[in-house]
Scaffold this active site. Structure first.
Site, PDB file in Angstrom:
ATOM      1  N   ASP A  41     -25.247 -67.965 -87.726  1.00  0.00           N
ATOM      2  CA  ASP A  41     -24.360 -67.687 -86.171  1.00  0.00           C
ATOM      3  C   ASP A  41     -23.586 -66.839 -87.525  1.00  0.00           C
ATOM      4  O   ASP A  41     -22.342 -66.526 -86.912  1.00  0.00           O
ATOM      5  CB  ASP A  41     -23.775 -68.687 -84.807  1.00  0.00           C
ATOM      6  CG  ASP A  41     -25.104 -69.207 -84.296  1.00  0.00           C
ATOM      7  OD1 ASP A  41     -25.541 -68.335 -84.263  1.00  0.00           O
ATOM      8  OD2 ASP A  41     -24.649 -69.771 -84.387  1.00  0.00           O
ATOM      9  N   HIS A  56     -29.183 -63.496 -82.895  1.00  0.00           N
ATOM     10  CA  HIS A  56     -28.672 -62.395 -82.547  1.00  0.00           C
ATOM     11  C   HIS A  56     -28.802 -61.336 -81.610  1.00  0.00           C
ATOM     12  O   HIS A  56     -29.575 -60.506 -81.797  1.00  0.00           O
ATOM     13  CB  HIS A  56     -28.472 -61.844 -84.311  1.00  0.00           C
ATOM     14  CG  HIS A  56     -29.769 -61.842 -84.516  1.00  0.00           C
ATOM     15  ND1 HIS A  56     -30.626 -61.953 -84.963  1.00  0.00           N
ATOM     16  CD2 HIS A  56     -30.387 -60.117 -84.270  1.00  0.00           C
ATOM     17  CE1 HIS A  56     -31.680 -61.239 -85.812  1.00  0.00           C
ATOM     18  NE2 HIS A  56     -31.536 -60.343 -85.274  1.00  0.00           N
TER      19      HIS A  56
HETATM   20  P1  IMP Z   1     -33.023 -76.552 -82.883  1.00  0.00           P
HETATM   21  O1  IMP Z   1     -33.618 -75.730 -84.823  1.00  0.00           O
HETATM   22  O2  IMP Z   1     -33.370 -76.262 -82.285  1.00  0.00           O
HETATM   23  O3  IMP Z   1     -34.268 -78.452 -83.840  1.00  0.00           O
HETATM   24  O4  IMP Z   1     -31.839 -77.401 -83.727  1.00  0.00           O
HETATM   25  C1  IMP Z   1     -30.893 -77.655 -84.690  1.00  0.00           C
HETATM   26  C2  IMP Z   1     -30.439 -78.197 -84.738  1.00  0.00           C
HETATM   27  O5  IMP Z   1     -29.528 -76.700 -85.420  1.00  0.00           O
HETATM   28  C3  IMP Z   1     -29.470 -77.980 -83.744  1.00  0.00           C
HETATM   29  O6  IMP Z   1     -27.724 -78.386 -84.130  1.00  0.00           O
HETATM   30  C4  IMP Z   1     -28.870 -76.483 -83.481  1.00  0.00           C
HETATM   31  O7  IMP Z   1     -27.632 -75.880 -82.023  1.00  0.00           O
HETATM   32  C5  IMP Z   1     -28.638 -75.674 -84.604  1.00  0.00           C
HETATM   33  N1  IMP Z   1     -29.712 -74.860 -83.920  1.00  0.00           N
HETATM   34  C6  IMP Z   1     -30.839 -74.042 -85.098  1.00  0.00           C
HETATM   35  N2  IMP Z   1     -30.811 -72.556 -85.039  1.00  0.00           N
HETATM   36  C7  IMP Z   1     -29.864 -72.349 -84.409  1.00  0.00           C
HETATM   37  C8  IMP Z   1     -29.426 -70.782 -85.429  1.00  0.00           C
HETATM   38  O8  IMP Z   1     -29.741 -69.662 -85.266  1.00  0.00           O
HETATM   39  N3  IMP Z   1     -27.410 -70.826 -84.692  1.00  0.00           N
HETATM   40  C9  IMP Z   1     -27.016 -71.797 -85.045  1.00  0.00           C
HETATM   41  N4  IMP Z   1     -27.111 -73.303 -84.757  1.00  0.00           N
HETATM   42  C10 IMP Z   1     -28.702 -72.995 -84.254  1.00  0.00           C
END
Ligand code: IMP
Length: 461
Positions: A22, A55
């Site tokens: 982000d 995004h």
């Molecule tokens: P997952 O990718 O859903 O397995 O989540 C694992 C970690 O990555 C968590 O803390 C999510 O909040 C974070 N996360 C995954 N994708 C994003 C993104 O695009 N932006 C910010 N945090 C993310």
């Protein structure tokens, strides 16, 4: 590890998150795609993650839409969007995302879309299993709930489903997949899989996984819609990468602080977030060290993170709240409020190396307050006062004490109007020089405000 040199392939640029995701990559990618597309064809390639990314892009009439699986550039005529082999594709959400873009833009998507037939599938079964695990032992507590880790886990378990299995509609494989997750889910929760509702992009935001027949029938419709986009991407890419008349933009999702090896384990995502991943996803057709600009995108004056990690430079809630409201620090996928932290240079020094960056793009340079100095952590000390280093491990980070320096704030209105580095307040230029020197990389561009066009490209990089 990729070095810091600028790559020899002209008209190629790659963007990765230099913090915890982000950082504002989507808009930068979109602007760069449009810059290249004025004169030539552009390929926009995503090589990791899936529907966990998010995004928001703005349409010319001011309407906004959050993209999750499609790379930026959906509104650009000369663009080809490549969803690479390294991604996990949720077919239902992808169909919905394409419909949403078409509805808002009032016609078919202008860009061409290619989906690598070897990309992995991430299905509702994975989302249900992720929820079941969370309930069982808390694993993946901070995850987005989009079934990302289970889809990659199936690859390592040597039982993946790929886009080509959907295209050929391999009933035996798809049935086996469903039955495997049906058993797992029942064993972990005592509840049947079919009625369990998982997150989806549709209007209701949640939908049941359905019986085997329903699951297959949904997939069959999604297959009919997506089949024309599926390709042997690697073969096609080989020719295009050699064609110097075509520009390339690579968009790595998430950030290095979320990488499974470099982030704060275990609250990490499951795909590689640095530029190495481009080599893997293109089977070596694109050697990332050849890419001219490999930008690490960072928020200039603070960091944000969504998940359950405890960052050592977390801010006190008063200032964090101000920043959260002013910079809209809420997750684009899950809408959760993001944690806000001071810049952590020991971690970022590691991320710069791990990511393979050769330049920096600081964003949000306008997030400053006249009454608040800008705090930056320049090194870590242990309990005895000895200098220590970033380790991607919560137990280690819980032991460290950040050492801060402070900078004078600048006038954000001057920043928002600046069109050249010379028009920036001197305090802002001094700050950028400091970050560049500390991280050992030149600054390629900055963004100076929330709107498109509020940015400066630094000459001579
Ligand atoms: P997952 O990718 O859903 O397995 O989540 C694992 C970690 O990555 C968590 O803390 C999510 O909040 C974070 N996360 C995954 N994708 C994003 C993104 O695009 N932006 C910010 N945090 C993310």
């Amino acid at each position: 590890m990729i070095g810091k040199e600028f790559g020899s392939r002209k008209d190629s640029a790659a963007f990765a998150g230099g913090q915890f995701g982000d950082e504002g990559k989507g808009r930068l990618v979109d602007e760069r795609v449009n810059f290249y597309a004025q004169e030539r064809e552009v390929f926009v390639c995503r090589n990791n993650g899936g529907a966990n990314a998010g995004h928001t892009i703005e349409l010319p009439d001011g309407q906004r839409i959050a993209l999750h699986q499609l790379p930026s550039g959906v509104l650009t005529e000369n663009a080809t969007l490549v969803l690479g082999k390294g991604m996990v594709i949720h077919p239902g959400d992808l169909c919905e995302e394409i419909h949403q873009v078409e509805k808002l833009s009032g016609g078919p998507i202008k860009a061409e879309i290619w989906i690598d037939e070897k990309a992995l599938l991430s299905l509702d079964t994975h989302r249900a299993y992720e929820e079941a695990l969370k309930g069982f032992n808390g694993a993946g507590k901070g995850a987005t709930g989009r079934g990302i880790a289970p889809a990659y886990a199936d690859y390592y378990l040597r039982q993946p489903l790929q886009v080509r299995d959907l295209v050929t509609f391999d009933i035996e494989k798809l049935t086996q997949h469903y039955q495997f997750y049906e058993r797992l889910f029942q064993a972990l929760t005592g509840v049947g899989l079919s009625r369990f509702a998982v997150s989806t992009l549709g209007k209701e935001g949640k939908a049941p996984v359905g019986s085997l027949d329903e699951f297959l029938s949904h997939l069959s419709k999604q297959r009919d819609f997506l089949m024309p986009y599926s390709r042997n991407v690697i073969e096609l890419l080989r020719e295009r990468w050699q064609d110097k008349g075509i520009a390339f933009v690579f968009e790595q999702a998430q950030g290095i602080g979320l990488d499974p090896w470099y982030g704060v384990y275990p609250d990490v995502t499951a795909s590689r977030t640095g530029f190495d991943a481009i080599f893997d996803s293109t089977e070596g057709v694109v050697d990332p060290s050849e890419i001219e600009f490999r930008a690490g995108v960072i928020k200039a004056t603070y960091m944000s993170s969504v998940g359950v990690r405890r960052l050592p430079t977390m801010m006190e809630e008063g200032l964090a709240k101000r920043i959260r409201e002013d910079a809209n620090e809420y997750g684009a996928t899950t809408h959760r409020p993001r944690d806000i932290a001071y810049l952590d240079l020991p971690a970022m020094r590691f991320f710069v190396k791990a990511g393979g960056f050769n330049c920096l793009v600081p964003t949000h340079l306008d997030i400053v307050y006249p009454d608040v100095p800008i705090r930056v952590c320049i090194e870590y000390r242990d309990r005895t006062g000895k200098k220590t280093y970033y380790s991607p491990d919560q137990a280690s980070l819980d032991q460290i004490r950040p050492v801060y320096v402070e900078f004078d704030p600048w006038d954000k209105e001057v920043v928002r109007k600046a069109k050249t580095p010379a028009e920036l307040p001197p305090e802002a230029n001094d700050f950028l020089d400091f970050i560049s020197e500390q991280l050992g990389l030149p600054i390629w561009m900055i963004t100076t405000g929330p709107r498109r066009g509020q940015g400066i490209v630094f000459e001579g990089v």
